[in-house]
Motif scaffolding. Sequence first.
Motif, short mmCIF file in Angstrom:
data_model
loop_
_atom_site.label_atom_id
_atom_site.label_comp_id
_atom_site.label_asym_id
_atom_site.label_seq_id
_atom_site.Cartn_x
_atom_site.Cartn_y
_atom_site.Cartn_z
N PRO A 105 0.83 -1.21 0.00
CA PRO A 105 0.00 0.00 0.00
C PRO A 105 0.86 1.26 0.00
O PRO A 105 2.01 1.25 0.45
N MET A 106 0.28 2.33 -0.51
CA MET A 106 1.04 3.56 -0.75
C MET A 106 1.58 4.21 0.51
O MET A 106 1.01 4.08 1.61
N ALA A 107 2.68 4.90 0.35
CA ALA A 107 3.18 5.88 1.32
C ALA A 107 3.05 7.25 0.66
O ALA A 107 2.92 7.36 -0.57
N ILE A 108 3.10 8.30 1.43
CA ILE A 108 3.12 9.65 0.90
C ILE A 108 4.51 10.23 1.17
O ILE A 108 4.92 10.38 2.31
N VAL A 109 5.21 10.53 0.09
CA VAL A 109 6.56 11.08 0.17
C VAL A 109 6.47 12.57 -0.12
O VAL A 109 6.03 12.97 -1.21
N SER A 110 6.87 13.39 0.82
CA SER A 110 6.72 14.84 0.66
C SER A 110 8.04 15.57 0.90
O SER A 110 8.92 15.06 1.59
N LYS A 111 8.13 16.75 0.34
CA LYS A 111 9.37 17.51 0.41
C LYS A 111 9.37 18.51 1.57
O LYS A 111 10.27 18.49 2.42
N ASP A 112 8.37 19.37 1.63
CA ASP A 112 8.39 20.48 2.58
C ASP A 112 7.39 20.36 3.71
O ASP A 112 7.51 21.06 4.72
N ARG A 113 6.37 19.51 3.54
CA ARG A 113 5.28 19.47 4.51
C ARG A 113 5.14 18.08 5.13
O ARG A 113 4.79 17.13 4.43
N PRO A 114 5.37 17.94 6.43
CA PRO A 114 5.07 16.66 7.07
C PRO A 114 3.56 16.47 7.15
O PRO A 114 2.81 17.43 7.36
N ILE A 115 3.09 15.25 6.95
CA ILE A 115 1.66 14.97 6.97
C ILE A 115 1.35 14.21 8.25
O ILE A 115 1.67 13.03 8.39
N THR A 116 0.73 14.89 9.19
CA THR A 116 0.41 14.29 10.48
C THR A 116 -1.07 14.34 10.81
O THR A 116 -1.49 13.81 11.83
N SER A 117 -1.86 14.98 9.94
CA SER A 117 -3.30 15.08 10.19
C SER A 117 -4.02 15.19 8.85
O SER A 117 -3.40 15.44 7.80
N LEU A 118 -5.32 15.02 8.86
CA LEU A 118 -6.12 15.13 7.64
C LEU A 118 -6.01 16.52 7.04
O LEU A 118 -6.00 16.68 5.82
N GLU A 119 -5.88 17.53 7.88
CA GLU A 119 -5.80 18.90 7.39
C GLU A 119 -4.55 19.12 6.53
O GLU A 119 -4.54 19.99 5.65
N ASP A 120 -3.52 18.34 6.76
CA ASP A 120 -2.28 18.51 6.01
C ASP A 120 -2.43 18.13 4.53
O ASP A 120 -1.58 18.48 3.71
N PHE A 121 -3.48 17.41 4.19
CA PHE A 121 -3.71 17.04 2.79
C PHE A 121 -4.34 18.17 1.98
O PHE A 121 -4.33 18.13 0.74
N GLN A 122 -4.89 19.16 2.64
CA GLN A 122 -5.66 20.20 1.94
C GLN A 122 -4.79 20.94 0.92
O GLN A 122 -3.78 21.55 1.26
N GLY A 123 -5.18 20.84 -0.36
CA GLY A 123 -4.48 21.53 -1.43
C GLY A 123 -3.14 20.95 -1.82
O GLY A 123 -2.45 21.49 -2.68
N LEU A 124 -2.75 19.84 -1.21
CA LEU A 124 -1.46 19.24 -1.50
C LEU A 124 -1.47 18.62 -2.90
O LEU A 124 -2.32 17.79 -3.22
N LYS A 125 -0.54 19.03 -3.75
CA LYS A 125 -0.45 18.50 -5.10
C LYS A 125 0.35 17.20 -5.06
O LYS A 125 1.56 17.20 -4.87
N ILE A 126 -0.36 16.06 -5.24
CA ILE A 126 0.25 14.74 -5.06
C ILE A 126 0.22 13.96 -6.36
O ILE A 126 -0.84 13.82 -7.00
#
Length: 243
Positions: A143-164
Amino acid sequence: MNVSQVILPAVVAGIIGSAAMAETQFSLSYFVGPKHRFNEAFFTPLGDNLEELSSGALTVKQYGGGTLNSNPALQYSTVVEGVADLAFGISSYTYDLFPISSAVSVPGVCNSGVDCTEALWRAQDLIEDEFNAKLIAMWSNEPMAIVSKDRPITSLEDFQGLKIRVSSNIEADFLSALGASPVSQSVSEINQNLANGTIDAIAIDPTSVRDFKLFEPANYVTLGMPTSGLAFWILMNNDTYDE
């Protein structure tokens, strides 16, 4: 998981039984690089095993890194049209063609690479009907992981507007529901695009962090996403198999 768990034994036996009297070299097309883990795990063992079991009559010549076709979404046409005897591909890259095997990507269908692979095998008869080619092997990743550069994802709010960057329409629908903005890009571009900020994050299985050196541009990896895997396959051209 090893090559014996994903390659269809009866198919291999059929190839050997029909072609063992004549020397035959099969061409294998894949879009990932020769150093990708799939080469070590699947492509090379497939060739080695065929050569051993056929006493040297059957060999496989690899055309990696997109040598015959660099577009991941066109690997199916590469094998169907006979550009290559064998080709590696991913069902979800052409979801409309392969809705049954792509269903393994629906969140909740399975929860690990082994579990998803077993789910694919249980649906083997249905999946084979999707392809105008001979199914040689199929398996799934984790299953997928989310690999991000500048923003740690620790809550649902962190996904808002994230270009993935996503691998399938199913992943896109799932991440859109979380508030992200999914985009489709070739896997060969994701390292550079994450580095230059074209995308904010990548949805991909965890082992691909190493395969595509995503640890270079990325600073964060989010695990535990409630998703499933992707359907991978190796197909053989029908005419090649019949001969």
